[in-house]
Design an enzyme around this catalytic site. Structure first.
Site, PDB file in Angstrom:
ATOM      1  N   ARG A  33      73.966  32.937  35.541  1.00  0.00           N
ATOM      2  CA  ARG A  33      73.940  33.183  36.972  1.00  0.00           C
ATOM      3  C   ARG A  33      72.594  32.715  37.505  1.00  0.00           C
ATOM      4  O   ARG A  33      71.563  32.941  36.872  1.00  0.00           O
ATOM      5  CB  ARG A  33      74.104  34.684  37.235  1.00  0.00           C
ATOM      6  CG  ARG A  33      74.251  34.984  38.702  1.00  0.00           C
ATOM      7  CD  ARG A  33      74.152  36.475  38.983  1.00  0.00           C
ATOM      8  NE  ARG A  33      74.488  36.771  40.341  1.00  0.00           N
ATOM      9  CZ  ARG A  33      73.808  36.378  41.399  1.00  0.00           C
ATOM     10  NH1 ARG A  33      72.751  35.622  41.261  1.00  0.00           N
ATOM     11  NH2 ARG A  33      74.192  36.720  42.605  1.00  0.00           N
ATOM     12  N   GLU A  41      81.165  35.083  48.021  1.00  0.00           N
ATOM     13  CA  GLU A  41      82.282  35.234  47.088  1.00  0.00           C
ATOM     14  C   GLU A  41      83.357  34.195  47.423  1.00  0.00           C
ATOM     15  O   GLU A  41      83.416  33.691  48.542  1.00  0.00           O
ATOM     16  CB  GLU A  41      82.854  36.651  47.183  1.00  0.00           C
ATOM     17  CG  GLU A  41      81.878  37.742  46.780  1.00  0.00           C
ATOM     18  CD  GLU A  41      81.470  37.678  45.316  1.00  0.00           C
ATOM     19  OE1 GLU A  41      82.250  37.180  44.480  1.00  0.00           O
ATOM     20  OE2 GLU A  41      80.368  38.151  44.995  1.00  0.00           O
ATOM     21  N   ARG A  75      75.458  38.051  31.353  1.00  0.00           N
ATOM     22  CA  ARG A  75      75.116  36.689  31.774  1.00  0.00           C
ATOM     23  C   ARG A  75      73.598  36.520  31.744  1.00  0.00           C
ATOM     24  O   ARG A  75      72.869  37.457  32.071  1.00  0.00           O
ATOM     25  CB  ARG A  75      75.594  36.418  33.205  1.00  0.00           C
ATOM     26  CG  ARG A  75      77.076  36.535  33.394  1.00  0.00           C
ATOM     27  CD  ARG A  75      77.467  36.363  34.845  1.00  0.00           C
ATOM     28  NE  ARG A  75      76.889  37.441  35.646  1.00  0.00           N
ATOM     29  CZ  ARG A  75      77.146  37.648  36.922  1.00  0.00           C
ATOM     30  NH1 ARG A  75      77.974  36.834  37.572  1.00  0.00           N
ATOM     31  NH2 ARG A  75      76.594  38.641  37.582  1.00  0.00           N
TER      32      ARG A  75
END
Length: 158
Positions: A33, A41, A75
């Site tokens: 990320r 989104e 992540r």
């Protein structure tokens, strides 16, 4: 698994959305990320465009990443460079992502976002774009990629 401070090169193999990719380092694939920015989104206005723009910049390319953190979903949170240019900063300058000020250590990113906003670039072409953290809060059961993980809590970080 990379730890904060690690720097390495990897090939981008998947674009999940406007701020999340898969990186193939050769020995392992990592979900990453982008640090200090937050993309709309997928279901939000400009969400698909943000993902497409990230793809145009890095898909299939070898990039350099510097690991800043590992998030609650496993992540790696990274600063990414392609061709010597910061991908995080470029997306912010183009109005493809928001400055994630709550988790930022770089106040100059606010200036970059302000310039994109005043020029009405990208998501700033909308008169009242909704920050992704507000969108996630309104849609409590939503996770970063719509999976079945615990609900996303915007107070816990990217």
């Amino acid at each position: 698994t990379p730890v904060p401070g690690d720097t390495f090169e990897a090939r981008v193999t998947v674009i999940s959305d406007g701020d999340t990719v898969h990186l193939d380092r050769g020995d392992k694939v990592f979900k990453a990320r982008l640090a200090e920015v937050d993309a709309p989104e997928k279901a939000q206005p400009y969400g698909p465009e943000a993902g497409a723009r990230l793809g145009e910049l890095v898909m299939g390319r070898t990039v350099t990443v510097k690991v800043r953190d590992v998030d609650q979903y496993g992540r790696i949170v990274v600063w990414m460079a392609s061709g010597g240019d910061s991908v995080n900063r470029r997306l912010l300058a183009e109005g493809a992502v928001w400055w994630y000020r709550a988790y930022s250590k770089d106040p100059t990113l606010g200036d970059i976002e302000a310039q994109a906003k005043s020029a009405r670039r990208g998501l700033w072409a909308d008169d009242a774009p909704e920050p992704p953290w507000d969108y996630r809060r309104r849609n409590r059961g939503m996770t970063p990629e719509g999976g079945d993980e615990p609900p996303w809590d915007p107070t816990e970080g990217p």
